[in-house]
Design a protein around this motif. Structure first.
Motif, PDB file in Angstrom:
ATOM      1  N   ALA A 116       8.927 -11.807  30.849  1.00 25.61           N
ATOM      2  CA  ALA A 116       7.489 -12.034  31.017  1.00 25.61           C
ATOM      3  C   ALA A 116       7.186 -12.713  32.349  1.00 25.61           C
ATOM      4  CB  ALA A 116       6.952 -12.873  29.853  1.00 25.61           C
ATOM      5  N   VAL A 117       7.992 -13.713  32.715  1.00 23.34           N
ATOM      6  CA  VAL A 117       7.796 -14.403  33.986  1.00 23.34           C
ATOM      7  C   VAL A 117       7.982 -13.447  35.160  1.00 23.34           C
ATOM      8  CG1 VAL A 117       8.864 -16.083  35.537  1.00 23.34           C
ATOM      9  CG2 VAL A 117       8.292 -16.746  33.218  1.00 23.34           C
ATOM     10  N   LEU A 118       8.992 -12.599  35.091  1.00 19.21           N
ATOM     11  CA  LEU A 118       9.238 -11.660  36.181  1.00 19.21           C
ATOM     12  C   LEU A 118       8.126 -10.629  36.283  1.00 19.21           C
ATOM     13  CD1 LEU A 118      13.087 -11.140  35.803  1.00 19.21           C
ATOM     14  CD2 LEU A 118      11.902 -12.309  37.678  1.00 19.21           C
ATOM     15  N   ARG A 119       7.555 -10.223  35.151  1.00 19.29           N
ATOM     16  CA  ARG A 119       6.424  -9.289  35.219  1.00 19.29           C
ATOM     17  C   ARG A 119       5.247  -9.921  35.940  1.00 19.29           C
ATOM     18  NH1 ARG A 119       8.074  -7.733  29.880  1.00 19.29           N
ATOM     19  NH2 ARG A 119       6.648  -9.242  28.946  1.00 19.29           N
ATOM     20  N   ARG A 120       5.053 -11.240  35.716  1.00 15.40           N
ATOM     21  CA  ARG A 120       3.916 -11.904  36.359  1.00 15.40           C
ATOM     22  C   ARG A 120       4.184 -12.223  37.825  1.00 15.40           C
ATOM     23  NH1 ARG A 120       4.132 -14.964  31.556  1.00 15.40           N
ATOM     24  NH2 ARG A 120       4.891 -16.810  32.659  1.00 15.40           N
ATOM     25  N   THR A 121       5.430 -12.585  38.160  1.00 13.29           N
ATOM     26  CA  THR A 121       5.718 -13.066  39.512  1.00 13.29           C
ATOM     27  C   THR A 121       6.164 -11.975  40.474  1.00 13.29           C
ATOM     28  OG1 THR A 121       8.008 -13.633  38.898  1.00 13.29           O
ATOM     29  CG2 THR A 121       6.330 -15.360  38.676  1.00 13.29           C
ATOM     30  N   GLN A 174       3.789 -10.730  20.421  1.00 15.33           N
ATOM     31  CA  GLN A 174       3.987 -11.987  21.142  1.00 15.33           C
ATOM     32  C   GLN A 174       4.328 -11.730  22.607  1.00 15.33           C
ATOM     33  OE1 GLN A 174       3.291 -14.958  19.787  1.00 15.33           O
ATOM     34  NE2 GLN A 174       3.557 -15.813  21.841  1.00 15.33           N
ATOM     35  N   GLU A 175       5.175 -10.741  22.877  1.00  7.81           N
ATOM     36  CA  GLU A 175       5.496 -10.402  24.263  1.00  7.81           C
ATOM     37  C   GLU A 175       4.249  -9.971  25.026  1.00  7.81           C
ATOM     38  OE1 GLU A 175       9.335  -8.219  25.182  1.00  7.81           O
ATOM     39  OE2 GLU A 175       9.236  -7.935  23.021  1.00  7.81           O
ATOM     40  N   ILE A 176       3.412  -9.174  24.367  1.00  4.03           N
ATOM     41  CA  ILE A 176       2.179  -8.716  25.015  1.00  4.03           C
ATOM     42  C   ILE A 176       1.262  -9.896  25.301  1.00  4.03           C
ATOM     43  CG2 ILE A 176       0.085  -7.340  24.699  1.00  4.03           C
ATOM     44  CD1 ILE A 176       1.807  -5.357  23.071  1.00  4.03           C
ATOM     45  N   LEU A 177       1.146 -10.811  24.345  1.00  6.28           N
ATOM     46  CA  LEU A 177       0.300 -11.989  24.546  1.00  6.28           C
ATOM     47  C   LEU A 177       0.805 -12.811  25.725  1.00  6.28           C
ATOM     48  CD1 LEU A 177      -0.251 -13.100  20.849  1.00  6.28           C
ATOM     49  CD2 LEU A 177      -2.045 -12.391  22.443  1.00  6.28           C
ATOM     50  N   GLU A 178       2.115 -12.989  25.823  1.00  2.65           N
ATOM     51  CA  GLU A 178       2.675 -13.793  26.907  1.00  2.65           C
ATOM     52  C   GLU A 178       2.487 -13.124  28.257  1.00  2.65           C
ATOM     53  OE1 GLU A 178       6.709 -14.618  25.932  1.00  2.65           O
ATOM     54  OE2 GLU A 178       6.212 -15.935  24.252  1.00  2.65           O
ATOM     55  N   SER A 179       2.479 -11.794  28.274  1.00  2.00           N
ATOM     56  CA  SER A 179       2.330 -11.073  29.533  1.00  2.00           C
ATOM     57  C   SER A 179       0.865 -10.954  29.949  1.00  2.00           C
ATOM     58  CB  SER A 179       2.934  -9.672  29.397  1.00  2.00           C
ATOM     59  OG  SER A 179       2.774  -8.919  30.575  1.00  2.00           O
ATOM     60  N   ALA A 180      -0.011 -10.668  29.001  1.00  2.00           N
ATOM     61  CA  ALA A 180      -1.408 -10.373  29.346  1.00  2.00           C
ATOM     62  C   ALA A 180      -2.336 -11.579  29.229  1.00  2.00           C
ATOM     63  CB  ALA A 180      -1.933  -9.246  28.448  1.00  2.00           C
ATOM     64  N   TRP A 181      -1.970 -12.554  28.428  1.00  2.00           N
ATOM     65  CA  TRP A 181      -2.800 -13.738  28.274  1.00  2.00           C
ATOM     66  C   TRP A 181      -2.135 -14.946  28.920  1.00  2.00           C
ATOM     67  CZ3 TRP A 181      -3.749  -9.669  25.207  1.00  2.00           C
ATOM     68  CH2 TRP A 181      -5.072  -9.424  24.826  1.00  2.00           C
ATOM     69  N   TRP A 185       0.114 -18.837  24.498  1.00  2.00           N
ATOM     70  CA  TRP A 185      -1.063 -18.462  23.735  1.00  2.00           C
ATOM     71  C   TRP A 185      -0.899 -18.908  22.284  1.00  2.00           C
ATOM     72  CZ3 TRP A 185      -5.862 -16.402  24.014  1.00  2.00           C
ATOM     73  CH2 TRP A 185      -6.399 -15.818  22.868  1.00  2.00           C
ATOM     74  N   TYR A 186      -1.904 -19.583  21.755  1.00  2.00           N
ATOM     75  CA  TYR A 186      -1.831 -20.079  20.389  1.00  2.00           C
ATOM     76  C   TYR A 186      -2.868 -19.421  19.481  1.00  2.00           C
ATOM     77  CZ  TYR A 186       1.144 -23.712  22.325  1.00  2.00           C
ATOM     78  OH  TYR A 186       2.148 -24.376  22.960  1.00  2.00           O
ATOM     79  N   GLY A 187      -3.598 -18.443  20.002  1.00  2.00           N
ATOM     80  CA  GLY A 187      -4.606 -17.777  19.195  1.00  2.00           C
ATOM     81  C   GLY A 187      -4.012 -16.701  18.303  1.00  2.00           C
ATOM     82  N   PRO A 188      -4.863 -15.969  17.569  1.00  2.00           N
ATOM     83  CA  PRO A 188      -4.382 -14.923  16.661  1.00  2.00           C
ATOM     84  C   PRO A 188      -3.818 -13.727  17.421  1.00  2.00           C
ATOM     85  CG  PRO A 188      -6.780 -14.885  16.794  1.00  2.00           C
ATOM     86  CD  PRO A 188      -6.332 -16.106  17.536  1.00  2.00           C
ATOM     87  N   THR A 189      -2.733 -13.137  16.889  1.00  2.00           N
ATOM     88  CA  THR A 189      -2.142 -11.969  17.547  1.00  2.00           C
ATOM     89  C   THR A 189      -2.982 -10.715  17.345  1.00  2.00           C
ATOM     90  OG1 THR A 189      -0.776 -11.483  15.601  1.00  2.00           O
ATOM     91  CG2 THR A 189       0.191 -12.904  17.298  1.00  2.00           C
ATOM     92  N   LYS A 190      -3.924 -10.754  16.399  1.00  2.00           N
ATOM     93  CA  LYS A 190      -4.757  -9.579  16.142  1.00  2.00           C
ATOM     94  C   LYS A 190      -5.607  -9.205  17.354  1.00  2.00           C
ATOM     95  CE  LYS A 190      -3.839  -7.997  12.055  1.00  2.00           C
ATOM     96  NZ  LYS A 190      -3.354  -6.605  11.901  1.00  2.00           N
ATOM     97  N   VAL A 191      -5.788 -10.138  18.293  1.00  2.00           N
ATOM     98  CA  VAL A 191      -6.543  -9.812  19.492  1.00  2.00           C
ATOM     99  C   VAL A 191      -5.871  -8.659  20.247  1.00  2.00           C
ATOM    100  CG1 VAL A 191      -5.356 -11.457  21.012  1.00  2.00           C
ATOM    101  CG2 VAL A 191      -7.719 -10.812  21.509  1.00  2.00           C
ATOM    102  N   VAL A 192      -4.550  -8.557  20.144  1.00  2.00           N
ATOM    103  CA  VAL A 192      -3.828  -7.453  20.777  1.00  2.00           C
ATOM    104  C   VAL A 192      -4.248  -6.126  20.163  1.00  2.00           C
ATOM    105  CG1 VAL A 192      -1.557  -6.432  21.189  1.00  2.00           C
ATOM    106  CG2 VAL A 192      -1.860  -8.896  21.392  1.00  2.00           C
ATOM    107  N   TYR A 213       4.981  -0.633  12.889  1.00  2.00           N
ATOM    108  CA  TYR A 213       4.387  -1.533  11.907  1.00  2.00           C
ATOM    109  C   TYR A 213       5.256  -2.758  11.657  1.00  2.00           C
ATOM    110  CZ  TYR A 213       0.944   2.065  11.160  1.00  2.00           C
ATOM    111  OH  TYR A 213      -0.063   2.960  11.356  1.00  2.00           O
ATOM    112  N   GLY A 214       4.600  -3.919  11.736  1.00  2.00           N
ATOM    113  CA  GLY A 214       5.273  -5.187  11.547  1.00  2.00           C
ATOM    114  C   GLY A 214       6.036  -5.660  12.767  1.00  2.00           C
ATOM    115  N   ARG A 215       6.007  -4.878  13.851  1.00  2.00           N
ATOM    116  CA  ARG A 215       6.780  -5.240  15.043  1.00  2.00           C
ATOM    117  C   ARG A 215       5.898  -5.306  16.287  1.00  2.00           C
ATOM    118  NH1 ARG A 215      11.241  -0.831  15.193  1.00  2.00           N
ATOM    119  NH2 ARG A 215      12.065  -2.076  16.918  1.00  2.00           N
ATOM    120  N   GLY A 216       5.239  -4.187  16.640  1.00  2.00           N
ATOM    121  CA  GLY A 216       4.415  -4.189  17.850  1.00  2.00           C
ATOM    122  C   GLY A 216       3.998  -2.785  18.220  1.00  2.00           C
TER     123      GLY A 216
END
Length: 226
Positions: A116-121, A174-181, A185-192, A213-216
């Motif tokens: 995730a860090v490498l995607r951002r940097t 969770q990976e998507i939240l860490e990359s895009a948000w 991130w401590y909010g609901p994962t349903k935002v994804v 389903y159940g994974r991502g």
């Protein structure tokens, strides 16, 4: 994002058992990893691509090491610490850390944070991804489907770029939240799910974004995929 075998990782950790375990895991994942056990050794070492920096070093405070390295290098810095207090985390981030991990942690979590860090940097190092009719260009932040440009919101683009970084691999919410948000991130994962639904409508390629389903989610093979 560059391939692991082209990236150097320096582990700064004074516990030899932890250091050896991290270096071994990183090497197995394809990274060129080494370790030092003091802050001074970290400052004297050639600048790596990624620094895993323990904040509780025997000679120098890890936050000071982070600050000095950030002044001279654009290395991705992940603070690895037993300090779980928010003030310590904020201080490390303010002094230049890109992310932090609180001990104890698993190797899988470390690898996910590192990716995730490498995607951002290092977004500019990634060539446009061609997947069937879809093209994702991270440098220009443009998306086309069969040559038609698709207008996406920043979050929608970041989610799609996260999926396109490794087509076919299931990317967790969770990976998507860490990359895009945000990495914390401590909010609901349903935002994804809400943003993925919007992406599907805009891309208009049935079956392209597949739910595990159940994974991502993942980019699935569709007509025209090489």
């Amino acid at each position: 994002m560059a391939e692991p075998d082209s990236l150097t990782v320096l582990v700064v950790e004074d516990d030899p058992v932890i250091a050896d375990s991290l270096v071994r895991g990183l090497r197995q994942a394809g990274y060129r990893a080494d370790s030092v056990d003091t802050g001074r050794a970290a400052l004297a070492a050639p600048a790596p691509d990624v620094l895993l920096l323990d904040l509780g070093l025997p000679d120098l405070d890890g936050v000071e090491v982070c600050r000095r390295i950030r002044q001279r290098s654009d290395a991705a810095i992940i603070a690895v610490t037993a300090r779980g207090e928010e003030a310590d985390r904020v201080l490390a981030l303010d002094e230049g850390a890109d992310d932090y991990l609180v001990k104890p942690f698993g190797l899988a979590e470390l690898m996910a944070r590192l990716r995730a860090v490498l995607r951002r940097t290092r977004p500019s190092e990634q060539e446009p991804v061609q997947h069937g009719p879809l093209t994702v260009d991270r440098r220009t932040r443009r998306v086309t489907v069969s040559g038609r440009e698709v207008s996406l919101t920043p979050k929608e683009f970041d989610i799609l770029a996260c999926l396109a970084a490794d087509p076919g691999r299931v990317v967790t919410r969770q990976e998507i939240l860490e990359s895009a948000w945000d990495a914390h991130w401590y909010g609901p994962t349903k935002v994804v799910d809400v943003h993925v639904a919007a992406l599907r409508r805009k891309l208009a390629v049935p079956g392209l974004i597949e739910t595990a389903y159940g994974r991502g989610f993942r980019l699935a093979e569709v007509a025209g995929t090489p």
